[in-house]
Design an enzyme around this catalytic site. Structure first.
Site, PDB file in Angstrom:
ATOM      1  N   GLU A  65       9.821 -35.778  26.498  1.00 14.60           N
ATOM      2  CA  GLU A  65       8.900 -36.233  25.464  1.00 14.60           C
ATOM      3  C   GLU A  65       7.745 -35.248  25.313  1.00 14.60           C
ATOM      4  O   GLU A  65       7.356 -34.900  24.187  1.00 14.60           O
ATOM      5  CB  GLU A  65       8.360 -37.620  25.796  1.00 14.60           C
ATOM      6  CG  GLU A  65       7.407 -38.153  24.731  1.00 14.60           C
ATOM      7  CD  GLU A  65       6.649 -39.399  25.163  1.00 14.60           C
ATOM      8  OE1 GLU A  65       6.436 -40.276  24.321  1.00 14.60           O
ATOM      9  OE2 GLU A  65       6.259 -39.485  26.350  1.00 14.60           O
ATOM     10  N   TRP A  87      11.149 -43.898  21.914  1.00 14.94           N
ATOM     11  CA  TRP A  87      10.549 -44.053  20.590  1.00 14.94           C
ATOM     12  C   TRP A  87      11.467 -44.789  19.620  1.00 14.94           C
ATOM     13  O   TRP A  87      11.124 -44.934  18.442  1.00 14.94           O
ATOM     14  CB  TRP A  87      10.198 -42.680  20.010  1.00 14.94           C
ATOM     15  CG  TRP A  87       8.915 -42.121  20.536  1.00 14.94           C
ATOM     16  CD1 TRP A  87       8.751 -41.224  21.545  1.00 14.94           C
ATOM     17  CD2 TRP A  87       7.593 -42.450  20.081  1.00 14.94           C
ATOM     18  NE1 TRP A  87       7.420 -40.958  21.750  1.00 14.94           N
ATOM     19  CE2 TRP A  87       6.693 -41.695  20.865  1.00 14.94           C
ATOM     20  CE3 TRP A  87       7.090 -43.300  19.097  1.00 14.94           C
ATOM     21  CZ2 TRP A  87       5.314 -41.770  20.683  1.00 14.94           C
ATOM     22  CZ3 TRP A  87       5.717 -43.375  18.913  1.00 14.94           C
ATOM     23  CH2 TRP A  87       4.841 -42.617  19.705  1.00 14.94           C
ATOM     24  N   TYR A 129       1.077 -37.600  17.513  1.00 18.19           N
ATOM     25  CA  TYR A 129       0.863 -36.711  18.653  1.00 18.19           C
ATOM     26  C   TYR A 129       1.034 -35.220  18.368  1.00 18.19           C
ATOM     27  O   TYR A 129       0.097 -34.538  17.975  1.00 18.19           O
ATOM     28  CB  TYR A 129       1.771 -37.142  19.807  1.00 18.19           C
ATOM     29  CG  TYR A 129       1.382 -38.467  20.393  1.00 18.19           C
ATOM     30  CD1 TYR A 129       0.236 -38.608  21.179  1.00 18.19           C
ATOM     31  CD2 TYR A 129       2.145 -39.607  20.158  1.00 18.19           C
ATOM     32  CE1 TYR A 129      -0.136 -39.831  21.717  1.00 18.19           C
ATOM     33  CE2 TYR A 129       1.784 -40.842  20.683  1.00 18.19           C
ATOM     34  CZ  TYR A 129       0.641 -40.949  21.462  1.00 18.19           C
ATOM     35  OH  TYR A 129       0.279 -42.166  21.979  1.00 18.19           O
ATOM     36  N   CYS A 190      -2.062 -43.362  21.539  1.00 15.89           N
ATOM     37  CA  CYS A 190      -2.671 -44.117  22.641  1.00 15.89           C
ATOM     38  C   CYS A 190      -3.375 -43.148  23.588  1.00 15.89           C
ATOM     39  O   CYS A 190      -4.561 -43.267  23.831  1.00 15.89           O
ATOM     40  CB  CYS A 190      -1.611 -44.934  23.369  1.00 15.89           C
ATOM     41  SG  CYS A 190      -0.859 -46.215  22.348  1.00 15.89           S
ATOM     42  N   ARG A 212      -6.916 -44.842  24.636  1.00 14.00           N
ATOM     43  CA  ARG A 212      -7.610 -45.958  23.971  1.00 14.00           C
ATOM     44  C   ARG A 212      -6.942 -47.290  24.269  1.00 14.00           C
ATOM     45  O   ARG A 212      -7.567 -48.344  24.306  1.00 14.00           O
ATOM     46  CB  ARG A 212      -7.643 -45.746  22.456  1.00 14.00           C
ATOM     47  CG  ARG A 212      -6.248 -45.771  21.839  1.00 14.00           C
ATOM     48  CD  ARG A 212      -6.215 -45.936  20.352  1.00 14.00           C
ATOM     49  NE  ARG A 212      -4.839 -45.983  19.885  1.00 14.00           N
ATOM     50  CZ  ARG A 212      -4.144 -47.108  19.713  1.00 14.00           C
ATOM     51  NH1 ARG A 212      -4.687 -48.282  19.946  1.00 14.00           N
ATOM     52  NH2 ARG A 212      -2.889 -47.057  19.299  1.00 14.00           N
ATOM     53  N   ASP A 215      -0.593 -49.738  28.140  1.00 17.14           N
ATOM     54  CA  ASP A 215       0.339 -50.688  28.746  1.00 17.14           C
ATOM     55  C   ASP A 215       0.561 -50.210  30.184  1.00 17.14           C
ATOM     56  O   ASP A 215       1.312 -49.264  30.426  1.00 17.14           O
ATOM     57  CB  ASP A 215       1.638 -50.683  27.938  1.00 17.14           C
ATOM     58  CG  ASP A 215       2.756 -51.496  28.569  1.00 17.14           C
ATOM     59  OD1 ASP A 215       2.568 -52.033  29.675  1.00 17.14           O
ATOM     60  OD2 ASP A 215       3.836 -51.582  27.956  1.00 17.14           O
TER      61      ASP A 215
END
Length: 310
Positions: A65, A87, A129, A190, A212, A215
């Site tokens: 990733e 994803w 990203y 995130c 921000r 999980d």
């Protein structure tokens, strides 16, 4: 008293959230327990890497990733062709919503891999990203009062250059939170801000990641390894030694439907000190391959499966 295992701070955070976090209604409708503002610190010296041992973390998935991010690609097809699944749910949900065709996730992913045209139409995540990292959009003002698209900004290359030419700068930052494009993203970033710092007399690279939304059960294990890998690649390219990785979380949460995962993981003891070694010095930050990374001394407990909240 012996020094505590590096993973204990992660487990302590997980337990604090689960036992004392605020119960909240969230975007997914599942519900979370959450704390606001958290910090973890990891020493990456001597090739140490924050790879959790209380459950197996598929580090090659996180590495693939991260390499995908660095290409600036926003379509999931390159990941699908490598067997990376993390994803898949977002474009599938969009496909079902927009077409009304309740195609099972597995069949959708198979079509993404088999049919390039289908993937081009349905596999894109928007400017997430990597697009912001290596091709942040710019616009030039024209004499006629209109704007035209300018050259994209490669933040990653700029940071490496600035680490070498101006190590004392406080502006070594890679930012993913492009306010103007958030509504086009399948999921706003995130892990949004990476800041780098040169310490120990100009020899050591430190990294602070601000996330921000986090999980803790499913996402954070991948985020920690990914951040450590990015930091190590940048350190190698800037001829610096890896120092400390500092992780900071905003809304730091556990999903209510992950109870079995959390209780099982908290019952396990961390073990060993995983290490990450590079098998070569890549010519540039964009030339690393999965074969360049080797993890050793990793003997984790078995994986624990839980559903992803979309």
């Amino acid at each position: 008293m012996s020094e505590s295992h590096f993973e204990q701070s992660y487990l302590d955070l997980m337990e604090r959230i689960w036992r004392t976090g605020d119960e909240r209604v969230d975007r997914t409708g599942i519900g979370t327990r959450s704390v606001f503002g958290a910090q973890l610190r990891f020493d990456l010296g001597d090739n140490r890497v924050p790879l959790l041992t209380t459950k197996r973390v598929y580090w090659k998935t996180a590495a693939r990733e991260m390499l995908w991010f660095l290409t600036g690609e926003t379509n999931i097809r390159p990941l699908v062709l490598q067997g990376v699944k993390i994803w898949n749910e977002w474009p599938h949900a969009r496909y079902v919503k927009e077409t009304g065709n309740d195609l099972p996730l597995g069949e959708f992913v198979q079509r993404i891999g088999d049919d390039e045209a289908f993937a081009e139409r349905w596999g894109d995540l928007g400017p997430v990203y990597g697009k912001q990292w290596v091709d942040w959009p710019t616009y030039r003002y024209r004499p006629d009062g209109l704007y035209e698209k300018g050259e994209g900004i490669d933040q990653v290359s700029q940071v490496i250059e600035s680490l070498q030419s101006n190590p004392g700068s406080r502006r070594h930052i890679i930012e993913g939170w492009n306010v103007a494009e958030l509504d086009r993203m399948a999921l706003p970033p995130c892990h949004k801000t990476y800041q780098f710092h040169v310490g120990s007399g100009g020899t050591q690279l430190n990294c602070l990641l601000y996330q921000r939304s986090c999980d803790v059960a499913l996402g954070l294990p991948f985020n920690l390894f990914g951040a450590a890998l990015l930091m190590r690649m940048i350190a190698q390219q800037a001829d610096l030694e890896p120092g400390e990785l500092v992780w900071m979380g905003g809304d730091t949460h556990l999903y209510l439907n992950h109870a079995h995962l959390i209780e099982e993981q908290l019952s396990r003891e961390p073990r060993g000190t995983p290490r990450l070694e590079f098998t070569r010095h890549a010519p540039s930050i964009f030339d690393y391959r999965i074969e360049d990374f080797a993890v050793s001394d990793y003997d984790p407990h078995p994986p624990i499966k839980a559903p992803v909240a979309v």
